[in-house]
Design a protein around this motif. Structure first.
Motif, PDB file in Angstrom:
ATOM      1  N   GLU A 248       0.829  -1.206   0.000  1.00 59.12           N
ATOM      2  CA  GLU A 248       0.000   0.000   0.000  1.00 59.12           C
ATOM      3  C   GLU A 248       0.865   1.259   0.000  1.00 59.12           C
ATOM      4  O   GLU A 248       1.765   1.418   0.822  1.00 59.12           O
ATOM      5  CB  GLU A 248      -0.924   0.016   1.215  1.00 59.12           C
ATOM      6  CG  GLU A 248      -1.836   1.235   1.274  1.00 59.12           C
ATOM      7  CD  GLU A 248      -2.831   1.180   2.421  1.00 59.12           C
ATOM      8  OE1 GLU A 248      -3.546   2.182   2.635  1.00 59.12           O
ATOM      9  OE2 GLU A 248      -2.894   0.128   3.108  1.00 59.12           O
ATOM     10  N   LEU A 250       0.330   5.096   0.610  1.00 61.37           N
ATOM     11  CA  LEU A 250      -0.576   6.110   1.137  1.00 61.37           C
ATOM     12  C   LEU A 250      -0.031   7.477   0.752  1.00 61.37           C
ATOM     13  O   LEU A 250       1.124   7.801   1.052  1.00 61.37           O
ATOM     14  CB  LEU A 250      -0.677   5.994   2.656  1.00 61.37           C
ATOM     15  CG  LEU A 250      -1.568   7.021   3.363  1.00 61.37           C
ATOM     16  CD1 LEU A 250      -3.034   6.776   3.038  1.00 61.37           C
ATOM     17  CD2 LEU A 250      -1.337   6.982   4.875  1.00 61.37           C
ATOM     18  N   ASN A 256      -6.148  15.658   2.696  1.00 63.45           N
ATOM     19  CA  ASN A 256      -6.694  14.517   1.973  1.00 63.45           C
ATOM     20  C   ASN A 256      -5.690  13.377   1.919  1.00 63.45           C
ATOM     21  O   ASN A 256      -4.486  13.598   1.773  1.00 63.45           O
ATOM     22  CB  ASN A 256      -7.087  14.929   0.556  1.00 63.45           C
ATOM     23  CG  ASN A 256      -8.116  16.045   0.542  1.00 63.45           C
ATOM     24  OD1 ASN A 256      -9.113  15.978   1.251  1.00 63.45           O
ATOM     25  ND2 ASN A 256      -7.868  17.080  -0.250  1.00 63.45           N
ATOM     26  N   ALA A 258      -5.189   9.276   0.230  1.00 64.74           N
ATOM     27  CA  ALA A 258      -5.688   8.237  -0.658  1.00 64.74           C
ATOM     28  C   ALA A 258      -4.638   7.147  -0.778  1.00 64.74           C
ATOM     29  O   ALA A 258      -3.434   7.417  -0.718  1.00 64.74           O
ATOM     30  CB  ALA A 258      -6.022   8.814  -2.039  1.00 64.74           C
ATOM     31  N   SER A 259      -5.105   5.914  -0.956  1.00 64.01           N
ATOM     32  CA  SER A 259      -4.199   4.773  -1.063  1.00 64.01           C
ATOM     33  C   SER A 259      -4.192   4.222  -2.478  1.00 64.01           C
ATOM     34  O   SER A 259      -5.211   4.218  -3.172  1.00 64.01           O
ATOM     35  CB  SER A 259      -4.615   3.661  -0.087  1.00 64.01           C
ATOM     36  OG  SER A 259      -4.394   4.056   1.250  1.00 64.01           O
ATOM     37  N   GLN A 260      -3.004   3.756  -2.890  1.00 63.79           N
ATOM     38  CA  GLN A 260      -2.835   3.079  -4.159  1.00 63.79           C
ATOM     39  C   GLN A 260      -2.135   1.745  -3.909  1.00 63.79           C
ATOM     40  O   GLN A 260      -1.427   1.582  -2.916  1.00 63.79           O
ATOM     41  CB  GLN A 260      -1.994   3.912  -5.124  1.00 63.79           C
ATOM     42  CG  GLN A 260      -2.518   5.301  -5.410  1.00 63.79           C
ATOM     43  CD  GLN A 260      -1.643   6.049  -6.404  1.00 63.79           C
ATOM     44  OE1 GLN A 260      -1.038   5.455  -7.292  1.00 63.79           O
ATOM     45  NE2 GLN A 260      -1.579   7.360  -6.250  1.00 63.79           N
TER      46      GLN A 260
END
Length: 284
Positions: A248, A250, A256, A258-260
């Motif tokens: 992961e 982050l 803000n 978001a995870s990829q």
């Protein structure tokens, strides 16, 4: 193994005293097991990265303790080191600074001669030490420059490293002014994230523990804010901590996050049995 700490509010300048010194598992306490180097990085009022490093344990470092109590910034990266590659030396202590970014790493990457061949003389000129961590950062920096985007460059660099080099672990913290990237890769070492909320303007956040309560105090009383905190282990018993999943990435941009999950598993994974005695000791 080395321990990582990162924090950003994205905008409001705060002190990180609680996490660095006062939490039940503060970075200072963790340094009693990780004695080979200490570093704290932050961003100045001019938004330039600043860092102070020493080849000693954080709990012994008067400068670290003073800065932990007095520095105010919206973004921090800190690290305590258990040496595996490179001497116990100030230039091998994290975080590293290149192109206005802070970087810290926990893990082992092999075949550094191959990695070095991917670098130009311009890339190598940014290095001062001899660790795999700093060489990885130099390559990430080169890829960011080539892609013109921090996230894209970080992903491209890690993908190539994972595809072509032996990797035991590549847990990473990368910071720009008001932005933070945290990578757990693969599943070898843990990396945790938490979103503590600072109270009303001017409030101090107190956390219950079996030690003297610490705090994260706003440097300005103008607005309330929340913070994203990333650490190698849970630093208190707050149930809000979340373990990042293996692979992961982050990305925290301001308020803000978001995870990829852009990575395959390492093509040449290392196990503890593959490591040297020094590497194995540092990673367990």
């Amino acid at each position: 193994m080395c321990r990582l700490f990162g924090m950003t509010t994205g905008r409001a300048r705060v002190r990180a005293t609680f996490w660095l010194l006062d939490a039940p598992l503060s970075l200072s306490l963790q340094s009693r097991r990780m004695p080979d180097g200490t570093g704290l990085g932050w961003f100045s009022l001019g938004e330039e990265p600043v860092r102070d490093r020493a080849p000693i344990a954080a709990f012994k470092d008067a400068d670290f303790n003073a800065e932990a109590r007095n520095v105010v910034s919206h973004t921090y990266v800190s690290h305590v080191r258990y040496a595996s590659t490179g001497a116990v030396d100030v230039h091998n202590s994290h975080p590293f600074v290149m192109d206005d970014r802070l970087f810290a790493h926990n893990g082992v990457v092999r075949d550094l001669d191959v990695l070095d061949s991917w670098l130009t003389d311009v890339d190598r000129a940014l290095m001062q030490g001899e660790t795999d961590s700093e060489m990885v950062f130099a390559y990430i920096t080169a890829e960011i420059r080539r892609h013109g985007d921090t996230t894209a460059g970080l992903i491209a660099a890690v993908r190539r490293i994972a595809a072509e080099l032996p990797v035991f672990a590549l847990n990473v913290l990368l910071a720009e002014s008001g932005r933070l990237w945290a990578l757990r890769y693969p599943e070898t070492h843990e990396l945790w994230v938490h979103w503590p909320r600072l109270g009303e303007p001017g409030d101090t956040r107190h956390l219950d523990s079996d030690r003297e309560p610490g705090h994260v105090r706003l440097a300005s009383h103008r607005e309330a804010c929340s913070a994203h905190v990333v650490a190698s282990e849970r630093m208190d018993d707050d149930p809000g901590w979340r373990l990042l999943a293996p692979g992961e990435l982050l990305v925290v941009d301001g308020a803000n996050a978001a995870s990829q999950f852009p990575f395959d598993r390492p093509a040449r994974p290392l196990t503890l049995a593959d490591l040297s005695p020094a590497e194995s000791t540092s990673q367990t």
